[in-house]
Write a protein that holds these residues in place. Structure first.
Motif, PDB file in Angstrom:
ATOM      1  N   GLU B 145       0.817  -1.222   0.000  1.00 40.06           N
ATOM      2  CA  GLU B 145       0.000   0.000   0.000  1.00 40.06           C
ATOM      3  C   GLU B 145       0.848   1.268   0.000  1.00 40.06           C
ATOM      4  N   ILE B 146       2.037   1.215  -0.562  1.00 38.86           N
ATOM      5  CA  ILE B 146       2.872   2.420  -0.621  1.00 38.86           C
ATOM      6  C   ILE B 146       2.340   3.319  -1.740  1.00 38.86           C
ATOM      7  N   VAL B 147       1.941   4.536  -1.380  1.00 35.24           N
ATOM      8  CA  VAL B 147       1.332   5.464  -2.354  1.00 35.24           C
ATOM      9  C   VAL B 147       2.417   6.228  -3.108  1.00 35.24           C
ATOM     10  N   ALA B 148       3.373   6.814  -2.366  1.00 28.97           N
ATOM     11  CA  ALA B 148       4.399   7.645  -2.997  1.00 28.97           C
ATOM     12  C   ALA B 148       5.707   6.863  -3.056  1.00 28.97           C
ATOM     13  N   MET B 149       5.831   6.058  -4.114  1.00 29.92           N
ATOM     14  CA  MET B 149       7.073   5.293  -4.295  1.00 29.92           C
ATOM     15  C   MET B 149       8.177   6.233  -4.768  1.00 29.92           C
ATOM     16  N   ARG B 150       9.383   5.741  -4.845  1.00 33.09           N
ATOM     17  CA  ARG B 150      10.495   6.576  -5.321  1.00 33.09           C
ATOM     18  C   ARG B 150      11.087   6.002  -6.607  1.00 33.09           C
ATOM     19  N   PRO B 151      11.272   6.789  -7.656  1.00 36.50           N
ATOM     20  CA  PRO B 151      10.857   8.198  -7.719  1.00 36.50           C
ATOM     21  C   PRO B 151       9.340   8.282  -7.740  1.00 36.50           C
ATOM     22  N   PRO B 152       8.770   9.352  -7.178  1.00 35.58           N
ATOM     23  CA  PRO B 152       7.313   9.433  -7.068  1.00 35.58           C
ATOM     24  C   PRO B 152       6.633   9.571  -8.427  1.00 35.58           C
ATOM     25  N   ALA B 153       5.557   8.835  -8.608  1.00 36.29           N
ATOM     26  CA  ALA B 153       4.775   8.905  -9.849  1.00 36.29           C
ATOM     27  C   ALA B 153       3.759  10.033  -9.676  1.00 36.29           C
ATOM     28  N   LEU B 154       4.232  11.272  -9.868  1.00 38.17           N
ATOM     29  CA  LEU B 154       3.388  12.424  -9.550  1.00 38.17           C
ATOM     30  C   LEU B 154       2.136  12.468 -10.433  1.00 38.17           C
ATOM     31  N   PHE B 155       2.289  12.102 -11.710  1.00 37.69           N
ATOM     32  CA  PHE B 155       1.134  12.112 -12.606  1.00 37.69           C
ATOM     33  C   PHE B 155       0.051  11.157 -12.090  1.00 37.69           C
ATOM     34  N   ARG B 156       0.500   9.992 -11.675  1.00 39.61           N
ATOM     35  CA  ARG B 156      -0.431   8.990 -11.154  1.00 39.61           C
ATOM     36  C   ARG B 156      -1.126   9.489  -9.888  1.00 39.61           C
ATOM     37  N   ILE B 157      -0.352  10.123  -8.991  1.00 41.80           N
ATOM     38  CA  ILE B 157      -0.947  10.625  -7.744  1.00 41.80           C
ATOM     39  C   ILE B 157      -1.992  11.692  -8.059  1.00 41.80           C
ATOM     40  N   VAL B 158      -1.642  12.626  -8.959  1.00 40.04           N
ATOM     41  CA  VAL B 158      -2.585  13.700  -9.310  1.00 40.04           C
ATOM     42  C   VAL B 158      -3.843  13.109  -9.955  1.00 40.04           C
ATOM     43  N   MET B 159      -3.670  12.162 -10.859  1.00 41.84           N
ATOM     44  CA  MET B 159      -4.823  11.540 -11.515  1.00 41.84           C
ATOM     45  C   MET B 159      -5.717  10.808 -10.505  1.00 41.84           C
ATOM     46  N   ASN B 160      -5.099  10.296  -9.452  1.00 42.54           N
ATOM     47  CA  ASN B 160      -5.893   9.576  -8.457  1.00 42.54           C
ATOM     48  C   ASN B 160      -6.781  10.493  -7.630  1.00 42.54           C
ATOM     49  N   PHE B 161      -6.520  11.810  -7.681  1.00 45.96           N
ATOM     50  CA  PHE B 161      -7.465  12.735  -7.046  1.00 45.96           C
ATOM     51  C   PHE B 161      -8.846  12.586  -7.703  1.00 45.96           C
ATOM     52  N   PHE B 162      -8.861  12.061  -8.928  1.00 43.16           N
ATOM     53  CA  PHE B 162     -10.130  11.796  -9.623  1.00 43.16           C
ATOM     54  C   PHE B 162     -10.327  10.291  -9.797  1.00 43.16           C
ATOM     55  N   GLY B 163      -9.630   9.521  -9.011  1.00 38.39           N
ATOM     56  CA  GLY B 163      -9.801   8.066  -9.021  1.00 38.39           C
ATOM     57  C   GLY B 163      -9.323   7.363 -10.280  1.00 38.39           C
ATOM     58  N   LEU B 241      -6.095  13.381  -0.965  1.00 37.81           N
ATOM     59  CA  LEU B 241      -5.479  14.546  -0.317  1.00 37.81           C
ATOM     60  C   LEU B 241      -4.961  14.192   1.085  1.00 37.81           C
ATOM     61  N   THR B 242      -5.780  13.490   1.844  1.00 41.71           N
ATOM     62  CA  THR B 242      -5.380  13.140   3.204  1.00 41.71           C
ATOM     63  C   THR B 242      -4.481  11.895   3.221  1.00 41.71           C
ATOM     64  N   GLY B 243      -4.737  10.987   2.294  1.00 42.74           N
ATOM     65  CA  GLY B 243      -3.962   9.740   2.284  1.00 42.74           C
ATOM     66  C   GLY B 243      -2.506   9.949   1.916  1.00 42.74           C
ATOM     67  N   VAL B 244      -2.244  10.850   0.994  1.00 39.58           N
ATOM     68  CA  VAL B 244      -0.852  11.095   0.586  1.00 39.58           C
ATOM     69  C   VAL B 244      -0.023  11.586   1.780  1.00 39.58           C
ATOM     70  N   MET B 245      -0.674  12.321   2.678  1.00 41.68           N
ATOM     71  CA  MET B 245       0.076  12.889   3.818  1.00 41.68           C
ATOM     72  C   MET B 245       0.602  11.815   4.765  1.00 41.68           C
ATOM     73  N   GLN B 246       0.004  10.640   4.717  1.00 42.04           N
ATOM     74  CA  GLN B 246       0.316   9.630   5.742  1.00 42.04           C
ATOM     75  C   GLN B 246       1.803   9.273   5.803  1.00 42.04           C
ATOM     76  N   HIS B 247       2.412   9.073   4.638  1.00 48.93           N
ATOM     77  CA  HIS B 247       3.794   8.578   4.646  1.00 48.93           C
ATOM     78  C   HIS B 247       4.706   9.270   3.621  1.00 48.93           C
ATOM     79  N   ALA B 248       4.152  10.101   2.722  1.00 54.93           N
ATOM     80  CA  ALA B 248       4.934  10.603   1.583  1.00 54.93           C
ATOM     81  C   ALA B 248       6.145  11.426   2.032  1.00 54.93           C
TER      82      ALA B 248
END
Lengths: 103, 356
Positions: B145-163, B241-248
Motif C-alpha cells: 500500500e505504498i502510495v508515494a514510491m520513489r521516484p514518485p509517480a506524480l502524474f499517477r498521484i494527481v490523476m488519483n485525485f479523480f480516481g 489529499l489526506t492519504g498522501v500525507m500519511q507517509h509521503a
C-alpha cells in the motif's frame, strides 16, 4: 509429560485482562475473565507471532495488538482474520491464591 | 543511487526478509498498561452516531441531486455526495477493517462490506493487504500500500485525485477476480483458503454493477451511475489529499513509525470524513485504539513524536519539495526532529539508511 507450573498470583491479573508468562523458552498468556475464572493460551498470535500481552481483552476474547486478530481465550478458537489457526490452550487451576498452568 | 523494486514478488522484498526488516519488532512509545486499556476500550456509540450522520447526509444529498437532475444546480449536491461515497468510505473501510470502529463485530463487518464496495476494494484482498501494510509499513517489496514510491509517480498521484488509476484498477481487478483468477501478487499475501471468497465477492459486485448499468441504459441516463460507481471518481479527491500525507516523503525500510508516518492537525469536517486518521503515527504505533480515541492517544504520547504539521497546507508545503527532489535523487527523504522529551530514533536503522 505435562506438569503443573506455578505461573503467578491470582491477584496479579486484573479482571478482563491478561499477563505474559515465560517458562523454559516458551511464552504463554494467562487471562482473568470477567466472571473471575483463569485461562491460559500460547502467548503468540498464530498470524504473525506477535505477543498477545499488549492486546485487548473483551469479555472472553483476546485481540492481537498488531492486526486485531481475535481469539476466544477459553477455547483458543480464531474468531477473526487475519488469524486462521487456533491458539493452543492449557489447563489452569488456582490454589492458595496462585495460578497454576499444566504444560 | 538505489533503484527500488516495489513489487511483492521482487528482489527488494526478498532482501527485506533476509535482513530481518519483514515482520520486525517496531518501536513503541511507553504507555502504562492501565492507560492503554482505557484508550483501547471499544464502544458502539461514536461510530453509530457518525454512521447515522454519514448515511443521512448521503441520502439527503443524493435525493436533492436526483430531484435537480439534469440541472447544473444538482452539481454541488453530487459533489458533496461524492466526497462521502468516494472518500469518507475510505476511512470507514479502514477503521472497520481493523475492527475498531464499533464494539459490535457485526457492525464493523456490515460497514466494512459497504465501504469496500464503494471504494472498489475487494474486502477479502484488502483485509490481507492492509494487514501486511501494518506488519511491514513502507518496507519496499513488502508493503503493498505504498502510495508515494520513489521516484514518485506524480502524474499517477494527481490523476488519483479523480480516481483515475485506483478506481479503474479496482474495476479491472474485480473483473479479473470474477473470471475465477487470483493475481500472483494477491496470492503472495492472501492465504489459499481465503482466495475463493475473493472470487465470490467480485462476482456479486459484477452483478450489482451490471444491474446499475442496465438501469442507466434503460433510462437513457447516467443518473444511476451518478449514485453508484461514478462517485468513486468525482469524490475521490479528499481521501487522496489526506492519504498522501500519511507517509509521503518520509523514510523507507525503518522500524520506527515516527520516521515513516506523519500526524497532521486538520479541520473538523476533514476529520469527520477521514475519521481521525490524520493521527497517523499514533494509529500505526497502536492500531488497537479506535478512531475516536486517537486525539487522547495523541495527547498521551506527543512528547515522544515529531511535531505534527499544523494544517494540510503545511503538510503539503513539507511534502511537495521532497517529492520533487526525489524525482532526481530517489534516495532523498525527510527526517523530522524529535522533541527533547522523546526517545531517540533507533540508531542501528539510521546507520542502515541512505544518507540525505
Amino acid at each position: 509429560m505435562s506438569q503443573w507450573i506455578d505461573a503467578c498470583g491470582a491477584d496479579e491479573i486484573d479482571e478482563e485482562d491478561l499477563i505474559r508468562f515465560d517458562h523454559k523458552g516458551r511464552t504463554f498468556a494467562i487471562y482473568h475473565s470477567p466472571d473471575g475464572e483463569f485461562f491460559c493460551t500460547d502467548g503468540l498470535c498464530t498470524h504473525e507471532q506477535v505477543h498477545l500481552e499488549d492486546g485487548l481483552v473483551m469479555e472472553y476474547e483476546i485481540e492481537c495488538p498488531k492486526h486485531n486478530a481475535t481469539f476466544d481465550y477459553r477455547t483458543g478458537e480464531a474468531l477473526r482474520a487475519p488469524a486462521c489457526v487456533n491458539l493452543n490452550t492449557y489447563k489452569v487451576k488456582v490454589e492458595g491464591g496462585r495460578v497454576w498452568i499444566e504444560i | 543511487m538505489t533503484t527500488r523494486d516495489y513489487s511483492m514478488t521482487g528482489e527488494d522484498g526478498r532482501r527485506a526478509v533476509e535482513v530481518g526488516l519483514a515482520a520486525a519488532q517496531w518501536y513503541h512509545t511507553d504507555i502504562p498498561r492501565k492507560d492503554m486499556k482505557e484508550l483501547m476500550k471499544r464502544s458502539d456509540g461514536p461510530a453509530i452516531r457518525d454512521t447515522v450522520i454519514l448515511f443521512a447526509c448521503m441520502i439527503g444529498f443524493a435525493a436533492i441531486g436526483i430531484a435537480l437532475w439534469p440541472s447544473w444546480w444538482s452539481a454541488p449536491f453530487w459533489l458533496a455526495y461524492g466526497v462521502l461515497y468516494g472518500s469518507a468510505m475510505d476511512s470507514r473501510w479502514h477503521e472497520c477493517g481493523h475492527g475498531t470502529a464499533f464494539r459490535t463485530r457485526a457492525y464493523n463487518d456490515w460497514l466494512y462490506q459497504i465501504a469496500s464496495f464503494c471504494m472498489v476494494r475487494n474486502p477479502v484482498t484488502w483485509r490481507w493487504s492492509h494487514a501486511r501494510h501494518h506488519t511491514d509499513t513502507i518496507i519496499v517489496g513488502r508493503d503493498p500500500e505504498i502510495v508515494a514510491m520513489r521516484p514518485p509517480a506524480l502524474f499517477r498521484i494527481v490523476m488519483n485525485f479523480f480516481g483515475i488509476f485506483d478506481a479503474w484498477n479496482g474495476w479491472a481487478r474485480m473483473l479479473y477476480n470474477a473470471s475465477g483468477r487470483i493475481h500472483p501478487e494477491e496470492a503472495s499475501y492472501i492465504p489459499d483458503h481465503e482466495q475463493p471468497k475473493v472470487i465470490r465477492v467480485a462476482r456479486i459486485w459484477v452483478a450489482i454493477y451490471a444491474g446499475v448499468i442496465a438501469l442507466a441504459v434503460g433510462m437513457g441516463s447516467i443518473l444511476p451511475l451518478m449514485a453508484i460507481g461514478l462517485p468513486r471518481l468525482y469524490g475521490a479527491w479528499h481521501h487522496v489529499l489526506t492519504g498522501v500525507m500519511q507517509h509521503a516523503g518520509l523514510a523507507e525500510n525503518v522500524t520506527d513509525h515516527r520516521l515513516n508516518s506523519r500526524t497532521v492537525y486538520i479541520n473538523p469536517v476533514s476529520r469527520f470524513i477521514y475519521w481521525n486518521m490524520n493521527y497517523h503515527v499514533e494509529h500505526h504505533m497502536f492500531p488497537m485504539v479506535p478512531y475516536h480515541r486517537l486525539p487522547a492517544l495523541h495527547a498521551a504520547i506527543k512528547h515522544d513524536l515529531p511535531a505534527p504539521n499544523r494544517s494540510i497546507r503545511e503538510a503539503y508545503a513539507e511534502i511537495i519539495p521532497v517529492l520533487r527532489r526525489q524525482l532526481a535523487y530517489e534516495d532523498y527523504f525527510l527526517t523530522r526532529d524529535l522533541p527533547a522529551t522523546a526517545k531517540p530514533y533507533r540508531e542501528e536503522f539510521h546507520a542502515a539508511m541512505p544518507a540525505e
